[in-house]
Design a protein around this motif. Sequence first.
Motif, PDB file in Angstrom:
ATOM      1  N   TYR A 195       9.835   5.403  -5.020  1.00 22.13           N
ATOM      2  CA  TYR A 195       9.931   3.973  -4.730  1.00 22.13           C
ATOM      3  C   TYR A 195      11.287   3.683  -4.105  1.00 22.13           C
ATOM      4  CZ  TYR A 195       9.150  -1.017  -5.554  1.00 22.13           C
ATOM      5  OH  TYR A 195       8.941  -2.360  -5.396  1.00 22.13           O
ATOM      6  N   ILE A 196      11.244   3.154  -2.876  1.00 17.89           N
ATOM      7  CA  ILE A 196      12.494   2.873  -2.184  1.00 17.89           C
ATOM      8  C   ILE A 196      12.603   1.383  -1.978  1.00 17.89           C
ATOM      9  CG2 ILE A 196      13.748   3.173  -0.024  1.00 17.89           C
ATOM     10  CD1 ILE A 196      12.195   5.918   0.092  1.00 17.89           C
ATOM     11  N   SER A 197      13.690   0.804  -2.491  1.00 18.17           N
ATOM     12  CA  SER A 197      13.850  -0.634  -2.329  1.00 18.17           C
ATOM     13  C   SER A 197      15.321  -0.985  -2.425  1.00 18.17           C
ATOM     14  CB  SER A 197      13.072  -1.382  -3.413  1.00 18.17           C
ATOM     15  OG  SER A 197      13.338  -2.754  -3.296  1.00 18.17           O
ATOM     16  N   HIS A 198      15.656  -2.062  -1.735  1.00 18.89           N
ATOM     17  CA  HIS A 198      17.008  -2.594  -1.877  1.00 18.89           C
ATOM     18  C   HIS A 198      17.130  -3.491  -3.099  1.00 18.89           C
ATOM     19  CE1 HIS A 198      18.008  -1.564   2.369  1.00 18.89           C
ATOM     20  NE2 HIS A 198      19.150  -1.350   1.778  1.00 18.89           N
ATOM     21  N   ARG A 199      15.985  -3.847  -3.666  1.00 25.23           N
ATOM     22  CA  ARG A 199      16.012  -4.858  -4.713  1.00 25.23           C
ATOM     23  C   ARG A 199      16.089  -4.180  -6.068  1.00 25.23           C
ATOM     24  NH1 ARG A 199      11.622  -7.593  -1.393  1.00 25.23           N
ATOM     25  NH2 ARG A 199      12.918  -8.778   0.057  1.00 25.23           N
ATOM     26  N   LEU A 200      17.273  -4.229  -6.617  1.00 25.19           N
ATOM     27  CA  LEU A 200      17.546  -3.506  -7.844  1.00 25.19           C
ATOM     28  C   LEU A 200      16.703  -4.012  -9.009  1.00 25.19           C
ATOM     29  CD1 LEU A 200      19.257  -1.134  -8.019  1.00 25.19           C
ATOM     30  CD2 LEU A 200      21.192  -2.524  -8.714  1.00 25.19           C
TER      31      LEU A 200
END
Lengths: 506, 336, 334, 411
Positions: A195-200
């Motif tokens: 899972y790749i996301s900027h949203r921590l």
Amino acid sequence: MGQLLAVQDLAKRYGATVALGGVTMGIRAGEVHAILGENGAGKSTLVKILSGVVQPNDGTMLLDGAPHTPASIFAARGAGVSTAFQELSLIPHLSVAENLLLPKVSRGRFWPERRASIMQRAAAILAEWEITDIAPDAMIEDLPLAQRQRIEITRALSHATRLLVLDEPTAALPDTSWLFRQIRRLTERGVAVMYISHRLSEVREICQRATILRNGASIETVDLAGVDDAGIFAMMVGHAPAAPRSETETATGDILLETRDLHVGAIKGLNLTLRAGEIVGVAALEGQGQQDLFQALGGVRKRASGDIIVGGRSAPLGTPGKAQRTAPGIAFVPEERKADGIFDNLTAATNIVMADFASRSTGAFVNARLERNRAAKSAERVALSPRYLGFEVGNLSGGNQQKVLLARALMTGAKILILFDPARGVDVGTKQSIYAMMDDFVANGGTILFYSSELTELVQLSTRCVVLYNGQVSAEVSRADMTEERLLAAAHGPARTPPTPLREAS
Amino acid sequence: MSDQTAIPLEDTRKAQRISPTVVTVATIYGIVALMIVASRLVSPSFGGLSQLETILYLSSFLVFCAFGQGLVILVRGLDLSIASVITVGGVLSAALMDGSNAGLFYVIPAILLACALIGVVNGIGVTVFNVPPFIMTMAVGIIVYSLCLGFTGGTPRGFPAPVLNDFMGSRFIGIPAPVWLLIAFAAMGTLVQSFSPFGRKLTAVGNNPEAAYVAGLPSRRLTVSVYAISAACAGFTGILLASYANGATLRMGDDYLLPSIAAVVVGGSSILGGKGTFLGTVGGAMLLTTLATILSALGIGQGWKTIMEGAVILLALILLRDTVFDSLRAVLVRKD
Amino acid sequence: MTDATHPSVAETRAARRVTLRHIADSAFLIIVIYLVMAVVYVAVQPSALSAYSIESLFNNSLPLMLAAAGATFVILQGGFDLSVAGTISLVNVVIATTPMEGPGGALALLALAVALGMAVGAINGIIVAYLRIQAIAATLATMIICQGIALLILKAPGGMVSDFMVYELTASLTDRVPYALVIAALGVVFWTIYSRTDAGRNLLAVGQDRKAAALSGINVQRTEFFSFVWAGAFYALAAYMLAAQTSTGNPSAGEPFLLLTFAAVALGGTAFGGGRGGVTASLFGAATLMLMQKVLFAMGVSSFYTGVIQGMIMITAVLFSAAVHHAASNRRGA
Amino acid sequence: MKVTNKLKTLALAALAGTTMLSAGAADAKTADGKWLIYLSLSYSGNAWQSEAANIVKALAKTPPYNETVELVEVISGTDPQAQISDYESMIANGADGIVSFPISSNALNRVVRRGCQEDVLFFMYDGTVTEQCAYNISFLSGGFGENTAQALVNELGGKGKIFLSRGVPGNSVDERHTDGAMHIFNQYPGIEIVSEYYSYWDDRTTQQETAKALAAHPDVDGVWAQAGEYGVIQALLQADENRLVPVTGENSAGFRLALANPDMQAKGLAGVSSGSAPAQSGFAFKIMMEILNGEREPLPEGERNIEYPLPWVPADAVKMCEGDTFEDGCNVFGEDKVPSSFVSEVFNPELLPELSLTSALDGNPTEGATIQPLPEGAVKRAPDMPGINCRSCEAPDNQYDLTKIEATVQP
């Protein structure tokens, strides 16, 4: 549980460019594993290698103990690895069904399968992954972005038998609940998810462990429960994030831009005032007309009716060029940095100076040095290192590309900046530079209208915030009452209570 | 703020010591030089300055019209009307000058203007009406040719001004006048395409039309002006060709259509727009002409000559591939 | 999701868009244009309906139709193929210099021709798809090379084409339906099927969005490669029928096809740049172009100015098809 | 106005066509009693083509043909398919005769055959078709190649380096010319062909191609050229304004004037002007009209190849015309009257006395002229040339025999 995917010293070079320089990590079966890192840290390259788009130069990947060396997307799928890409990989002029089944839509190789039968199979896939609001025979190009993203994800879900790779899956999704539900269904079967996301916050909600990448190398794999945000940031950037910004005072400058009963696209009768010295944030869920509003103010889109008053005079703003030249000047930074913003074959300096070429007659001739000198000042204002000025923009990281675009906007000398999600998808350091530039800009008598998909950013930056719902202003929130909860509530319409929190900040 | 720590790795690694443009242009001229040297094997009178002079002289026509073609390709277009517009330039100069030097100074601008107007029609069709450049310029070419046919009744009349014919045969400081013209044109064209705001804007439009619009560039006006320039260049070529041959024919432009595109592409420009130099195009034109002079001197059948022509173009294209550059650069960078 | 305040309105708009899009995407428009032109032609030229006139019209149109059909494969995936002129010349002279009599000979020649066309196409495909050389330039080079080989095989027009090809293939089925028309119809059937197979769909997908197609698992390079191979096969068919019709070989037989082929494809409404259009449309585009020659003759347009009309019609047809397509996908701007 | 007239004519023609189809009558004329004749050009765009067309147009306007002939001009471009299509339309419109420059020697056969069956007369000029029912009126069998080659060999004294400036690659006319020339050159081991190039029968292309060849061989001794020969002279002068060499070529005014120019001769120019005459079209037209009018018996199939006499003008025979016709044996017009690309062989005082300069330039009839019958014995059968004017035939053994000149040097 054993390792489902084991990656060892993975490296990828493009010519003299190193995109990935040694990644070692593992994902367990049934685990949701986050990959965290700034833009340019190597996440996309890792995704591309895993899914067979590109082949690594060095290193090994083991999937269930067997070497995983996919030569194509198709091969990767065969091994049970499927990917939902950040830049959606759907063909606009084909139906949902065809897109779901690509590249083998038809069962027979030489003789086509009947359309009805294809639709039936696609409908089954949609039903399996709980999509009820999209017809299999709808054209992709007719669907809003959020639905397209769900189709992209569904296609990946339907092929994922071992590993599902999700690259920024929520960029256009207003609601994560559907996605997380599907992810959980998948992991229950023992499928692993990267899972790749900027949203921590999302990452913390769905993922158990995270691997942090920096400069193309894996820094560490951590248990998310055992580390706080600051610690993660520190690993991502190599130093602690900058301190929160100080408060800005409420502005009372001259009115630089005003709209009266503006109708454009989904915008229905909008009144808005921008004063010198203020940063006006725009909050809205996906598809409330924010693109139309920004494009109209930037001169990209023609308004249907109503008035736009710039510097006290009604202005037609027929084209972006005219918008720039309408005193005191409007500069627009669009949503799609790559598609509508940069000239990737040209140097950063040329990209910045282009504003000059566009708006006023300049000297008869230019050369690279002249351009660098001319661009230097604007570059400094967005903290773009001068040594990048001579590089082709296409070779710079996303964050630096964004800085180039902002520098160009500053170069126009416009007093009104219209910024659509200026800090989307850029790393923490760049974010800070952009924020500083914005503050500095309004302190010098300019005004900024900006939209952001991240509520934190709106709360942090805006002097006041306008919330759009269904093409109209549903609320205007002053600096004093600005909280994420308040914005979120307003974004869901005037008379409703917010459902599950859509997007929260770290 | 401390930018250094936040710089992703790829930025610094992608630093290119050698500009790809320079490599491309150098490679083309390298190939041309190699061909000229090698041509000594074909004929003992080859390989010298007089051969170079002939090559420059003969490639000048191609260079003039390829400049316009190059600009059009730079903005993602294609100009198939140049064959007809060359004819217009030639036919008009023969008809209007009619063998007299009088009025030369308004006839030439008038012809260039008339040709530029044809280009404007192309440009408007492409930008305002969104007709694909291939179709628009092909159709306009057919229309213009047909008008030429009607206007001349099949036989172009008259002669260009004698002074022009003399010019094509004259020499300054021992070098033919058209070669000087070529050098001046190449210098000017390079300045316009690579060192002027206009050229930068065109590159931007070709590189990313949407971004150019958003950045406030007058894309349409730029594109229209490019087609106008292309047509004017073709008209200029037509005037010179008529002066060279001391008369016009209706098919005088045919030989320049595909070669003009080939010269641009062999010269390292991308047919997809947004990339290219005029110096490269000049090199491409010289490469084609050099090849033609060598083939002409070879004692082999036309079939083999034609095959060799195609093969050399193909070879040049393969040599000029980006990946070849990348590996070359990689080797060079690794060395230091 | 936005709430649809007026679902009925939205639905009808969507419905209208769907029908318009079907019109825009299919060969519908060009078929209408063709039929209108045919009606005009018959009106000014009553003898146009005679069996002989129909037969000769289709015989005459078929080579260009097939060439345009071939070029469509490449254009649909976003490419460009100038080699049409060279391939037709090459295959044409090979047929004329390989005498084989009778139906069996004609069949063997057909196989030979198609194999040769596909071989040229495969070379194009390798150069463009795998060596990544700009298609327009690469195929310009292969066109020149093919012309050279054609000149090696036959120095001047001549050679022999078997009587079977010359007389039987250009005749009519039961004296009413020209074989040329049958072959064109087979082309339509072929495309109708092919466009629904994965290969056909991939072709369109690659033309619409190369990157997305690659990420969807489509082998873009192979798709590109095969588009050139198919194109070569159709060029060979065009050359074959040209040989049958002209009963001779000509080393420069392909030259007139170069620009006409692209004009026909454009007239059919296939988008240059890829992703939209089809072989059927190109077949009709080419037929329209040839019919136009007839109509202009029948209308007595002064022959000097025929080109003016031709050019205008080309531009108008493209504008018209673009306008319909625009109305069909009337989506929100940039 | 012109167009409306044509429309009217065509409407009538169409009407006539349908009646003819129903009646099937052999003696078909248009509704207004005129013969419907089509002039089909392949490629209008060079001086030669338009002069040839103008000659036919002028003759059709010359009394009494102005009363009896309805001439319609059609330009088919360079595409054989287009000419096939146009022939079909002409046949369908009920043409009585078609005078045509054929684009291809073979490709048109089918439609020509079909036209013959509909009693349409086909008269091909300059170029030929191998279909035997069509009349071919051509100079091709006159031996342009071998005669000019011998002339060049004579000038060079049997040895020297020469260029061949040819026509269009893959063209049968070019092949015939070159084969004839090579037949001669091969006999002389002293003749060395150092460069051979295609000039597309165009002055400007010839000039450029010659310039390329000169870059490699500035020491050339002579040039054998097909049409476009004036470009050879210009290229030679460009390379060295004081040196010319013997050149043989076709009939452009520029070339003939240069041949006769003492300055040029002093620089070394010599040679002969020969080759294709636009007047062939007029000759073809007149034969056709005489057959249509019943003044001449149609020739049997297989004997319809007619030779147009090969023009032959050596340097010393060039004579400037004072007036607007070829009077007193003059054979070239000055620069003040015609462009240098003008093909001089437009008139033939014997066969076509009706013509003048205005006929060739503008397609207007000569004032006061009336159509004169062709002289006795004007129509001479041409020998067979396989692939050019017949299909399955043999070339005569003497096909390359010299007719205009004798060898003055022995190999």
